[in-house]
Design a protein around this motif. Structure first.
Motif, mmCIF file in Angstrom:
data_model
loop_
_atom_site.group_PDB
_atom_site.id
_atom_site.type_symbol
_atom_site.label_atom_id
_atom_site.label_comp_id
_atom_site.label_asym_id
_atom_site.label_seq_id
_atom_site.Cartn_x
_atom_site.Cartn_y
_atom_site.Cartn_z
ATOM 1 N N VAL A 1 0.850 -1.195 0.000
ATOM 2 C CA VAL A 1 0.000 0.000 0.000
ATOM 3 C C VAL A 1 0.883 1.242 0.000
ATOM 4 O O VAL A 1 1.816 1.355 0.808
ATOM 5 N N ILE A 2 0.592 2.165 -0.919
ATOM 6 C CA ILE A 2 1.326 3.432 -1.012
ATOM 7 C C ILE A 2 0.306 4.562 -0.902
ATOM 8 O O ILE A 2 -0.576 4.693 -1.759
ATOM 9 N N ASP A 3 0.411 5.359 0.145
ATOM 10 C CA ASP A 3 -0.465 6.512 0.338
ATOM 11 C C ASP A 3 0.303 7.789 0.037
ATOM 12 O O ASP A 3 1.378 8.027 0.606
ATOM 13 N N VAL A 4 -0.253 8.612 -0.850
ATOM 14 C CA VAL A 4 0.335 9.914 -1.186
ATOM 15 C C VAL A 4 -0.619 10.978 -0.653
ATOM 16 O O VAL A 4 -1.724 11.149 -1.166
ATOM 17 N N THR A 5 -0.160 11.681 0.393
ATOM 18 C CA THR A 5 -1.021 12.633 1.096
ATOM 19 C C THR A 5 -0.474 14.048 0.977
ATOM 20 O O THR A 5 0.735 14.267 1.138
ATOM 21 N N ASP A 6 -1.346 14.998 0.692
ATOM 22 C CA ASP A 6 -0.968 16.416 0.691
ATOM 23 C C ASP A 6 -1.931 17.179 1.586
ATOM 24 O O ASP A 6 -2.987 16.675 1.952
ATOM 25 N N ASN A 7 -1.546 18.380 1.966
ATOM 26 C CA ASN A 7 -2.438 19.230 2.767
ATOM 27 C C ASN A 7 -2.893 20.431 1.949
ATOM 28 O O ASN A 7 -2.943 21.565 2.436
ATOM 29 N N GLY A 8 -3.249 20.132 0.690
ATOM 30 C CA GLY A 8 -3.691 21.176 -0.227
ATOM 31 C C GLY A 8 -5.166 21.494 -0.102
ATOM 32 O O GLY A 8 -5.786 21.283 0.947
ATOM 33 N N ARG A 9 -5.751 21.958 -1.214
ATOM 34 C CA ARG A 9 -7.132 22.448 -1.171
ATOM 35 C C ARG A 9 -8.176 21.334 -1.135
ATOM 36 O O ARG A 9 -9.350 21.586 -0.902
ATOM 37 N N GLU B 1 -10.709 16.170 1.980
ATOM 38 C CA GLU B 1 -11.545 17.148 2.667
ATOM 39 C C GLU B 1 -11.148 18.527 2.166
ATOM 40 O O GLU B 1 -9.960 18.877 2.168
ATOM 41 N N PRO B 2 -12.105 19.313 1.699
ATOM 42 C CA PRO B 2 -11.790 20.644 1.174
ATOM 43 C C PRO B 2 -10.974 21.475 2.166
ATOM 44 O O PRO B 2 -11.276 21.513 3.354
ATOM 45 N N ASN B 3 -9.912 22.076 1.651
ATOM 46 C CA ASN B 3 -9.015 22.961 2.402
ATOM 47 C C ASN B 3 -8.189 22.241 3.465
ATOM 48 O O ASN B 3 -7.522 22.889 4.278
ATOM 49 N N LYS B 4 -8.225 20.904 3.465
ATOM 50 C CA LYS B 4 -7.414 20.154 4.426
ATOM 51 C C LYS B 4 -6.472 19.157 3.747
ATOM 52 O O LYS B 4 -5.440 18.815 4.309
#
Length: 383
Positions: A315-323, A370-373
């Protein structure tokens, strides 16, 4: 094309509705006609029963016996004037009548809802009245249920037809995408070969070596892009690679093109994570996800890549804290042409999903957003 498809589907739906509607009306007409005829048959049967009880003539008895014996499909229950079964039942399940003492009463309640009873006066002094309740025959039930059966058949026909149309269109679309990709790779091949020649000549000339080095990097990049496009539409060769190394290599590549305000974190097991992949295509997927994360963060934020090895898969999760992605758009992000950016064709995520799911038999989906998170894309590869 879309207008034609819509019209075709509309016509199928209209024809199906017309068939079902016509069938319902005709079946109701037949059911009412059969119900009237069965009521008349029961009435004749009751009158024959009364005549048999009142006469001693052989010819009359023979006729009434014929009439009463002909009813082999309409269920009848005889009761007294207080609706208490007298013991005479016709065309009911004899095994259930003997086994279940409440069976006759259940059927009696059912018959009361279906038809009014036919009554006959057995005697006047004292007054004795018998009632005969009857239900629907199997033929009448089949006629009434026939529209439902036909509706199911027509619905299945529509579903199968629309599925076949959708599958055909999807197949055609896939062939178009594959053809475009291969043609792109073919068109890139000639200038790349020429550029490689010019790079070699620059290396041998007195021109600054740094120029030829940088040009060689760009040429190699073009070769990689051509190789990626060339593999679309054909079964790529899968080989064992260390997933962690592949991810870190693409992170390093993207990091050089991002601002200092973007923080990259790769979390992976200490041991090698090996599985079979097509390295050029897998790198393309990671590159697309990282670029997508950069666009979502607008030049600053955190990108976290977490690699985990589980029994049977990686499992590869690519997470950002963008819009983030709105709920109504989550189901659209992998569709060709969908994009929220001012520039771009909206093909990156679509191609990435195709590469992971069709070529690597894995999964690529939006795990959470999630929007903005921020957003997390998840890749699942089988081991």
């Amino acid at each position: 094309m879309l207008a034609q498809l819509f019209n075709f589907r509309t016509w199928i739906a209209v024809i199906a509705v017309a068939i079902v509607t016509g069938t319902v009306f005709y079946s109701n007409f037949l059911a009412k006609k059969i119900a009237v005829e069965e009521g008349q048959k029961v009435n004749v049967w009751v009158q024959a029963l009364k005549t048999r009880a009142e006469t001693t003539e052989k010819s009359a008895l023979d006729l009434t016996n014929i009439i009463t014996s002909e009813n082999k499909d309409i269920p009848i229950i005889e009761t007294d004037e207080n609706d208490k079964p007298s013991g005479m039942v016709l065309n009911l399940d004899s095994a259930l009548v003997k086994k279940d003492s409440h069976y006759v009463y259940k059927k009696l309640a059912e018959f009361k809802k279906q038809h009014k009873p036919i009554t006959i006066e057995i005697s006047t002094d004292p007054l004795i009245i018998n009632k005969y309740y009857y239900g629907d025959s199997d033929l009448l039930k089949q006629v009434r249920y026939y529209p439902i059966v036909q509706l199911i058949i027509v619905a299945l026909f529509i579903i199968i037809t629309l599925y076949a149309i959708t599958t055909r269109n999807t197949s055609t679309q896939n062939q178009v995408w594959a053809g475009m990709a291969k043609e792109t790779a073919h068109q890139l091949g000639t200038p790349i070969s020429s550029l490689e020649g010019w790079v070699e000549m620059l290396k041998e000339s007195e021109v600054s070596n740094s120029i030829s080095v940088e040009m060689e990097k760009d040429v190699n990049r073009l070769k990689l892009i051509s190789d990626r496009f060339g593999k679309i539409g054909s079964a790529p060769k899968l080989e064992d690679y260390n997933i962690t190394e592949q991810v870190e290599k693409m992170v390093a590549y993207i990091k050089r093109r991002a601002t200092d305000k973007v923080n990259f974190v790769v979390e992976a097991p200490p041991s090698k994570v090996i599985t079979k992949i097509s390295a050029p295509l897998f790198d393309w997927v990671i590159e697309n996800l990282l670029k997508n994360a950069l666009d979502a963060m607008e030049g600053k934020g955190n990108i976290h890549i977490k690699i985990r090895e589980r029994p049977g898969n990686i499992v590869i999760d690519v997470t950002d804290n963008g819009r983030g992605i709105s709920k109504q758009n989550i189901s659209k992000v992998f569709k060709p042409g969908f994009t929220t950016k001012k520039r771009g064709w909206g093909l990156g995520l679509s191609l990435s999903k195709r590469i992971i799911e069709q070529y690597h038999k894995g999964q690529l989906y939006v795990k959470s957003s999630e929007p903005n998170k921020g957003t997390t894309f998840r890749i699942v590869l089988n081991t």
